[in-house]
Design a protein around this motif. Structure first.
Motif, PDB file in Angstrom:
ATOM      1  N   GLU A  36       0.835  -1.208   0.000  1.00 42.78           N
ATOM      2  CA  GLU A  36       0.000   0.000   0.000  1.00 42.78           C
ATOM      3  C   GLU A  36       0.868   1.256   0.000  1.00 42.78           C
ATOM      4  O   GLU A  36       0.591   2.209  -0.733  1.00 42.78           O
ATOM      5  N   ASP A  37       1.915   1.249   0.817  1.00 42.92           N
ATOM      6  CA  ASP A  37       2.824   2.399   0.874  1.00 42.92           C
ATOM      7  C   ASP A  37       3.503   2.611  -0.480  1.00 42.92           C
ATOM      8  O   ASP A  37       3.623   3.742  -0.947  1.00 42.92           O
ATOM      9  N   THR A  38       3.906   1.524  -1.123  1.00 38.23           N
ATOM     10  CA  THR A  38       4.542   1.599  -2.442  1.00 38.23           C
ATOM     11  C   THR A  38       3.566   2.177  -3.471  1.00 38.23           C
ATOM     12  O   THR A  38       3.940   3.029  -4.288  1.00 38.23           O
ATOM     13  N   GLU A  39       2.316   1.743  -3.415  1.00 32.71           N
ATOM     14  CA  GLU A  39       1.281   2.255  -4.326  1.00 32.71           C
ATOM     15  C   GLU A  39       1.070   3.755  -4.114  1.00 32.71           C
ATOM     16  O   GLU A  39       0.995   4.534  -5.070  1.00 32.71           O
ATOM     17  N   LEU A  40       1.005   4.168  -2.837  1.00 33.77           N
ATOM     18  CA  LEU A  40       0.819   5.588  -2.510  1.00 33.77           C
ATOM     19  C   LEU A  40       2.002   6.417  -3.015  1.00 33.77           C
ATOM     20  O   LEU A  40       1.816   7.466  -3.643  1.00 33.77           O
ATOM     21  N   ARG A  41       3.198   5.941  -2.774  1.00 35.67           N
ATOM     22  CA  ARG A  41       4.399   6.659  -3.236  1.00 35.67           C
ATOM     23  C   ARG A  41       4.428   6.769  -4.763  1.00 35.67           C
ATOM     24  O   ARG A  41       4.830   7.790  -5.316  1.00 35.67           O
ATOM     25  N   ARG A  42       3.966   5.723  -5.473  1.00 43.89           N
ATOM     26  CA  ARG A  42       3.920   5.756  -6.935  1.00 43.89           C
ATOM     27  C   ARG A  42       2.954   6.848  -7.408  1.00 43.89           C
ATOM     28  O   ARG A  42       3.266   7.625  -8.309  1.00 43.89           O
ATOM     29  N   LYS A  43       1.800   6.944  -6.761  1.00 45.71           N
ATOM     30  CA  LYS A  43       0.812   7.972  -7.127  1.00 45.71           C
ATOM     31  C   LYS A  43       1.393   9.371  -6.919  1.00 45.71           C
ATOM     32  O   LYS A  43       1.180  10.259  -7.739  1.00 45.71           O
ATOM     33  N   PHE A  44       2.116   9.542  -5.813  1.00 43.71           N
ATOM     34  CA  PHE A  44       2.743  10.847  -5.553  1.00 43.71           C
ATOM     35  C   PHE A  44       3.791  11.172  -6.615  1.00 43.71           C
ATOM     36  O   PHE A  44       3.845  12.284  -7.121  1.00 43.71           O
ATOM     37  N   ARG A  45       4.632  10.183  -6.942  1.00 48.05           N
ATOM     38  CA  ARG A  45       5.682  10.400  -7.955  1.00 48.05           C
ATOM     39  C   ARG A  45       5.071  10.824  -9.284  1.00 48.05           C
ATOM     40  O   ARG A  45       5.539  11.760  -9.933  1.00 48.05           O
TER      41      ARG A  45
END
Length: 164
Positions: A36-45
């Motif tokens: 989930e954290d990886t998915e969130l960071r991808r959206k931010f990037r």
């Protein structure tokens, strides 16, 4: 470099981020899985938003140095920070949308152009469309009267041609 110098450098870096960002949204990320954290960071990037987990004490010092009052109220427990430099609404929109599907992520508040926002203000900010959408709507509203005017001028021209 000693620990004191490292901390001073970190405080300066946080201070720079707090003052340069149009928007800073804070959240409690406890309970998110690595995926989930990886998915969130991808959206931010993808949106050009910087996402960091910062130490509350260093953030508190940096905020005071930047002249930001009242931020300490939002710095209890683990806090993640989303810094929006270009699109002021992106951090709020991404976190708010993500929190709808991931109940463990909890919005804390935000800082918008130096002003503190509570959770309700952040959720309201999240409803504002991205800058590109607003520009497209604005251009569309300009285009409609111009195309109507062009149609009217063309109709007058055709009528005059028929009369001639």
């Amino acid at each position: 470099m000693g620990i004191k110098q490292e901390k001073e450098a970190m405080v300066q870096e946080i201070k720079d981020k707090l003052t340069k960002a149009q928007t800073v949204i804070m959240a409690d990320y406890r309970g998110l899985t690595v995926e989930e954290d990886t998915e969130l960071r991808r959206k931010f990037r993808e949106a050009g938003v910087e996402y960091k987990v910062l130490k509350n004490t260093l953030t508190s010092i940096a905020a005071k140095e930047a002249g930001i009052e009242g931020l300490d109220a939002y710095l209890a427990g683990p806090t993640s920070f989303a810094f929006g430099y270009d699109d002021a609404t992106a951090p709020a929109r991404i976190l708010n949308d993500f929190a709808k599907d991931h109940k463990k992520l909890e919005l804390k508040g935000g800082l918008v152009q130096g002003k503190l926002f509570n959770v309700d203000n952040v959720k309201e900010l999240a409803t504002i469309p991205p800058r590109e959408v607003l520009i497209a709507k604005l251009l569309g509203s300009f285009k409609a009267p111009m195309s109507n005017f062009a149609y009217l001028v063309n109709a007058i021209k055709e009528k005059k041609e028929q009369e001639a």
